[in-house]
Design a protein around this motif. Structure first.
Motif, mmCIF file in Angstrom:
data_model
loop_
_atom_site.group_PDB
_atom_site.id
_atom_site.type_symbol
_atom_site.label_atom_id
_atom_site.label_comp_id
_atom_site.label_asym_id
_atom_site.label_seq_id
_atom_site.Cartn_x
_atom_site.Cartn_y
_atom_site.Cartn_z
ATOM 1 N N THR A 199 0.831 -1.202 0.000
ATOM 2 C CA THR A 199 0.000 0.000 0.000
ATOM 3 C C THR A 199 0.863 1.249 0.000
ATOM 4 O O THR A 199 0.610 2.200 -0.747
ATOM 5 C CB THR A 199 -0.934 0.005 1.229
ATOM 6 O OG1 THR A 199 -1.729 -1.180 1.237
ATOM 7 C CG2 THR A 199 -1.855 1.208 1.209
ATOM 8 N N ARG A 200 1.924 1.264 0.825
ATOM 9 C CA ARG A 200 2.831 2.414 0.854
ATOM 10 C C ARG A 200 3.512 2.611 -0.495
ATOM 11 O O ARG A 200 3.663 3.734 -0.972
ATOM 12 C CB ARG A 200 3.909 2.222 1.932
ATOM 13 C CG ARG A 200 3.369 1.909 3.320
ATOM 14 C CD ARG A 200 3.236 3.156 4.168
ATOM 15 N NE ARG A 200 2.135 4.013 3.806
ATOM 16 C CZ ARG A 200 0.863 3.788 4.107
ATOM 17 N NH1 ARG A 200 0.525 2.691 4.750
ATOM 18 N NH2 ARG A 200 -0.079 4.626 3.759
ATOM 19 N N LEU B 183 1.060 4.148 -2.916
ATOM 20 C CA LEU B 183 0.791 5.556 -2.638
ATOM 21 C C LEU B 183 1.951 6.439 -3.079
ATOM 22 O O LEU B 183 1.747 7.558 -3.545
ATOM 23 C CB LEU B 183 0.502 5.746 -1.146
ATOM 24 C CG LEU B 183 -0.789 5.107 -0.619
ATOM 25 C CD1 LEU B 183 -0.934 5.362 0.872
ATOM 26 C CD2 LEU B 183 -2.008 5.619 -1.364
ATOM 27 N N ARG B 184 3.174 5.922 -2.919
ATOM 28 C CA ARG B 184 4.336 6.702 -3.355
ATOM 29 C C ARG B 184 4.481 6.695 -4.879
ATOM 30 O O ARG B 184 4.887 7.695 -5.467
ATOM 31 C CB ARG B 184 5.604 6.154 -2.703
ATOM 32 C CG ARG B 184 5.757 6.510 -1.240
ATOM 33 C CD ARG B 184 7.194 6.360 -0.788
ATOM 34 N NE ARG B 184 7.648 4.973 -0.852
ATOM 35 C CZ ARG B 184 7.599 4.135 0.181
ATOM 36 N NH1 ARG B 184 7.122 4.542 1.337
ATOM 37 N NH2 ARG B 184 8.039 2.905 0.066
ATOM 38 N N PRO C 118 2.096 5.227 -7.900
ATOM 39 C CA PRO C 118 0.936 4.459 -8.389
ATOM 40 C C PRO C 118 1.234 3.621 -9.639
ATOM 41 O O PRO C 118 0.469 2.708 -9.956
ATOM 42 C CB PRO C 118 -0.096 5.550 -8.697
ATOM 43 C CG PRO C 118 0.340 6.736 -7.896
ATOM 44 C CD PRO C 118 1.825 6.664 -7.835
ATOM 45 N N LEU D 46 -6.144 -1.397 -5.332
ATOM 46 C CA LEU D 46 -5.287 -0.343 -5.879
ATOM 47 C C LEU D 46 -4.419 -0.872 -7.016
ATOM 48 O O LEU D 46 -4.161 -0.164 -8.003
ATOM 49 C CB LEU D 46 -4.407 0.244 -4.767
ATOM 50 C CG LEU D 46 -5.147 1.018 -3.667
ATOM 51 C CD1 LEU D 46 -4.174 1.457 -2.582
ATOM 52 C CD2 LEU D 46 -5.891 2.215 -4.233
ATOM 53 N N ASP E 95 -5.877 5.819 3.502
ATOM 54 C CA ASP E 95 -5.185 5.314 2.315
ATOM 55 C C ASP E 95 -5.996 5.585 1.053
ATOM 56 O O ASP E 95 -5.443 5.942 0.005
ATOM 57 C CB ASP E 95 -4.916 3.821 2.463
ATOM 58 C CG ASP E 95 -3.808 3.520 3.466
ATOM 59 O OD1 ASP E 95 -3.008 4.427 3.740
ATOM 60 O OD2 ASP E 95 -3.759 2.392 3.987
ATOM 61 N N ALA F 245 -5.556 9.217 0.293
ATOM 62 C CA ALA F 245 -4.200 9.481 -0.183
ATOM 63 C C ALA F 245 -4.015 9.007 -1.619
ATOM 64 O O ALA F 245 -3.223 9.578 -2.375
ATOM 65 C CB ALA F 245 -3.181 8.801 0.724
ATOM 66 N N ALA F 246 -4.767 7.966 -1.992
ATOM 67 C CA ALA F 246 -4.691 7.454 -3.362
ATOM 68 C C ALA F 246 -5.598 8.230 -4.307
ATOM 69 O O ALA F 246 -5.668 7.901 -5.497
ATOM 70 C CB ALA F 246 -5.060 5.973 -3.382
ATOM 71 N N VAL G 233 -1.642 14.245 4.538
ATOM 72 C CA VAL G 233 -0.540 13.725 3.713
ATOM 73 C C VAL G 233 0.635 13.337 4.608
ATOM 74 O O VAL G 233 1.249 12.267 4.439
ATOM 75 C CB VAL G 233 -0.104 14.777 2.663
ATOM 76 C CG1 VAL G 233 1.154 14.317 1.941
ATOM 77 C CG2 VAL G 233 -1.233 15.024 1.669
ATOM 78 N N SER H 75 -0.318 10.192 6.595
ATOM 79 C CA SER H 75 -0.291 9.001 5.748
ATOM 80 C C SER H 75 1.124 8.503 5.509
ATOM 81 O O SER H 75 1.361 7.298 5.414
ATOM 82 C CB SER H 75 -0.988 9.310 4.420
ATOM 83 O OG SER H 75 -0.886 8.227 3.529
#
Length: 837
Positions: free
Chosen positions: A113-114, A117-118, A120, A146, A372, A375-376, A419, A422
């Motif tokens: 997930t991290r 998010l960093r 995509p 995601l 999350d 953030a996405a 942000v 997260s």
């Protein structure tokens, strides 16, 4: 309905791997269902490593647990004769072993997930493997959703592989666009399943200890026993240690909070000539091959988190495993040789187990999940593909908390503060607290508190010092309570210290900064603003959200007026507080000043018998300050009185004789003439703003309401026409033959009553009527002493029959009164015979 192509169905694992390679070369998504014992976790990534469609891109393989991720990476690296960090590496929270040449990276699901998010696009990744997907963790569901979005919008070349032994593959294949399903047919080695004839009434740990002894006697090889949690494991180890185990047996625990070296020891092969007994939680259910294990003992229970949107709290509950989980556990016995599985329940009970484990997304705290999504850039979950969409109540609760922390705005969009929250990869509560602590100069304290909250309690359960005060633990970690170290779980303390140091580095706190133990309550309140609580009578506490709580062990919190609570359960009506720290009223004003509401409260007090007006400063359900108000809006007072009357809260209308009389007359008349108002008490209260409001102005106490002139109030509601109709239909009096005006009683509207002495009705043949001649009165005929002697609605019939029996009885008792032979011809009178002179 998804069907499995024959070319991909029921293949031995050796043939399943080529089929899998072909399926992935042709389809962006594939499902692999391989039985327990097939070794898919380590064999599949290695088999796919050199595929032409993959090129030099890396393989990301997701494992649900850190232990499984490390073990899988080490086994794959060992099979290539390499160290971890070369071709095969891993990335878990707090530990990373990857290098420039790493092609297979085993990560825990939260790490994916991290990464998404960093970046995509998942640049440099060619294949994402979701291992043991049947566990349906929250991170796995979110990571898949995601990843599929990335594949659909940005990376059509990205491949996705779902793997499991007990997966409901058809549902997953439908989610992935009816993708190919590759199935492998059988375990590598057979397993004999032995059921208990009935469930033991003893504790789980005692039942497992007994079964381990039986297994050591009846079967060969190492033993893997499943228990719900670390507490049961410790008690089972104590029980087994007190019994006579064979000298060649070594006893080892395995659960998530153990240090890495202790976990590795449980997984590693036993020395030659030694039988290993591993007591494990469900951490050993999947992905791990524990060397030498040929026997499984399964208690049939697991401990899982359950979240309640009603209380806003998660609690661990011990639940029965599903059939899928039981099969996974059973499969541990057949990894390296034929095995035996002892199930501590009957075959009949087995048929009643749920088929699959409930997905975590249905029952988890969704605060991190909601952050999350934001953030996405996902506005609503419906924008993504889910096997099970998140429950709306839990999602709403998570978003509400995030708004309270300042991480989301009113439209569920992530804020600049969100942000930063997260980016930490921690629960939003703790990340928010750490950021606030850093800016307030108490970052070192915040790191200690976050590490304590995230790890298992460092005070032993049997320790005298195991009170609920978090300050005790902070002082121990900070080194100021060295005399208490003997009462501390040293492994737990080491874990907290490692985690604290990692947070110090992450937050950028100076190592010279001193931990402020007194800041504990304020910092906890920042992480748990919804769990601020105020002491009430009897030692109970009221939380900001309105729920009740009580301290399990007050310890140093016995005099605390306010608490910031880090851990409590969801019991009703009062949750139990396990971890908390004290706060002052000044702390609350400083931390939550903008949230404190000043209200003017006007309420009815049944105890005081009056309207009470106060000014309150309130933080949620907690009243911080209250004082009396003297100049109160008159309309608010009237509204309060009316509300108390409607609810019957110690206040009621007082119907005197005259008010009751006119109300009864109107009720009677209204049955004939509907234009008259409804004067039943329920109707009067329902229309109190019309009936009563003008008369309640100036009233404040119960006595003021009781003095209301209700007869005048009712009469004032009648128009001139209605008053005339009332007099015609329900006259107050009837003039009888003696000339007396006798009042009519309308208490029973169906049967109005006229009470009159017999002598006053002489000469009248017809019964008097009301209701415009429609309703004959019920005559209560009285003796000269005004005692009833006859009730009738047929006066003529009375004179003709019953009168003579009454006359015979009464003329001896009342000789001075007239008792004529013919009452129809007698003169009516209200007096006795004249005295003789």
């Amino acid at each position: 309905m998804v069907t499995v192509s024959p070319e991909f169905a029921d293949l031995p694992i050796e043939r399943a791997l080529p089929a899998l390679r072909r399926a992935l070369s042709e389809s962006p998504c594939v499902v692999l269902q391989a039985p327990p014992g097939a070794g898919k976790t380590t064999r599949v990534p290695l088999a796919l490593l050199g595929e032409s469609w993959l090129g030099h891109a890396r393989i990301l393989m997701l494992e649900p647990r850190r232990l499984a991720a490390r073990a899988a990476a080490r086994r794959m690296a060992a099979s290539r004769g390499e160290l971890v960090g070369a071709t095969v590496g891993f990335r878990v929270r707090g530990e990373t072993r990857v290098g420039s040449s790493t092609r297979i990276e085993v990560v825990t699901e939260g790490v994916l997930t991290r990464l998404l998010l960093r970046d995509p696009t998942l640049d440099g990744t060619g294949l994402v493997v979701f291992d043991e997907f049947h566990e349906r963790s929250l991170h796995a569901d979110l990571g898949l959703a995601l990843t599929l979005r990335t594949q659909e919008l940005l990376r059509p070349d990205l491949r996705v592989l779902i793997m499991s032994a007990t997966l409901e593959s058809s549902a997953v294949a439908r989610l992935l666009g009816d993708c190919p399903v590759v199935t492998s047919d059988a375990r590598s080695y057979p397993i004999e399943v032995r059921y208990a004839p009935d469930r033991h009434p003893r504790s789980v740990e005692q039942a497992v200890a007994t079964a381990v002894h039986v297994a050591l006697r009846e079967a060969d090889g190492g033993v893997l026993a499943f228990l719900p949690g670390a507490g049961e494991i410790r008690r089972c180890m104590t029980s087994l240690g007190q019994q006579q185990l064979p000298p060649d047996v070594t006893l080892l625990p395995l659960y998530g909070d153990l240090p890495a070296h202790a976990q590795d020891l449980a997984i590693a092969p036993a020395p030659s000539g030694v039988r290993k007994v591993v007591l494990a939680t469900s951490i050993a259910e999947t992905s791990l091959t524990i060397e030498g294990v040929r026997v499984v003992v399964d208690c049939g229970y697991a401990r899982v988190p359950r979240f309640s949107p009603r209380t806003g709290m998660s609690r661990l509950e011990t639940v029965r495993v599903s059939r899928a989980a039981a099969n996974q556990r059973c499969g541990r016995a057949g990894r390296t040789a034929p095995g035996v599985c002892y199930r501590l329940w009957s075959a009949e009970e087995n048929a009643q187990l749920l088929e699959y484990t409930t997905p975590e997304i249905r029952e988890a705290d969704l605060a991190s999940f909601a952050l999350d999504l934001a953030a996405a850039g996902v506005g609503e979950p419906s924008e993504l593909r889910w096997l099970d969409p998140p429950p709306s109540a839990s999602l709403a609760h998570g978003r509400e908390l995030l708004r309270e922390l300042g991480a989301l705005d009113a439209l569920h969009r992530i804020t600049p503060h969100g942000v930063h929250v997260s980016a930490f990869g921690l629960h939003p509560r703790l990340a928010h607290m750490l950021l606030a602590a850093k800016s307030g100069g108490t970052g070192a304290s915040g790191c200690v508190i976050a590490a304590l909250v995230e790890e298992r309690d460092i005070l032993r359960r049997d320790a005298v010092l195991r009170d609920a005060d978090v300050r005790t633990r902070v002082a121990i970690v900070a080194g100021g309570e060295r005399e208490r170290i003997s009462k501390v779980d040293r492994d737990g303390l080491r874990r907290v210290e490692r985690h604290r140091q990692a947070l110090v580095r992450l937050l950028g706190v100076s190592r010279s900064e001193v931990v402020d133990v007194d800041a504990t309550g304020r910092l906890l309140a920042l992480a748990y603003p919804d769990r601020v609580a105020q002491r009430r009578a009897g030692g109970h506490f009221l939380l900001r959200n309105g729920t009740g709580a009580e301290l399990v062990d007050e310890g140093g919190l016995a005099t605390a007026e306010y608490l910031a609570i880090a851990e409590l359960d969801g019991r009703v009506p009062r949750a139990r507080i396990f971890l908390a720290a004290p706060l002052s009223a000044e702390d609350l004003h400083e931390l939550f000043g903008p949230d404190i509401e000043r209200e003017h409260l006007v309420r009815w007090s049944a105890q005081d018998g009056s309207v009470v007006a106060v000014q309150r400063d309130r933080l949620g359900a907690i009243v911080l300050h209250e004082c009396s108000l003297h100049n109160v809006d008159a309309d608010l007072v009237v509204d309060t009185l009316i509300d108390a009357l409607v609810r019957g809260d110690g206040l009621a209308l007082t119907w005197g004789e005259s008010a009751t009389a006119i109300r009864s007359r109107i009720v009677f008349a209204r049955a004939i003439d509907s234009s008259l108002p409804d004067v039943r008490e329920s109707a009067i209260l329902a229309n109190a703003n019309t009936w009563l409001r003008p008369h309640l102005v100036g009233a404040r106490r119960r006595a003021d309401v009781e003095r209301l002139p209700l007869a005048d109030i009712l009469a004032a509601q009648l128009s001139w026409e209605q008053r005339r109709a009332l007099e015609q239909l329900a006259p107050t009096h009837i003039v009888v033959p003696s000339g007396s005006r006798i009042p009519v009683d309308y208490t029973d509207p169906a049967m109005p009553v006229l009470s009159v002495r017999v002598q006053e009705m002489f000469g009248l043949a017809e019964t008097p009527t009301v209701g415009g001649g429609r309703i004959p009165l019920t005559l209560h005929l009285l003796s000269p002493a005004r005692r009833p002697v006859q009730v009738t609605r047929d006066l003529r019939g009375f004179w003709q029959s019953s009168y003579y029996a009454v006359r015979a009885e009464l003329r001896g008792r009342y000789p001075k009164h007239e008792w004529p032979d013919d009452p129809m011809q007698a003169t009516p009178t209200r007096r006795a015979k004249p005295r003789r002179t």
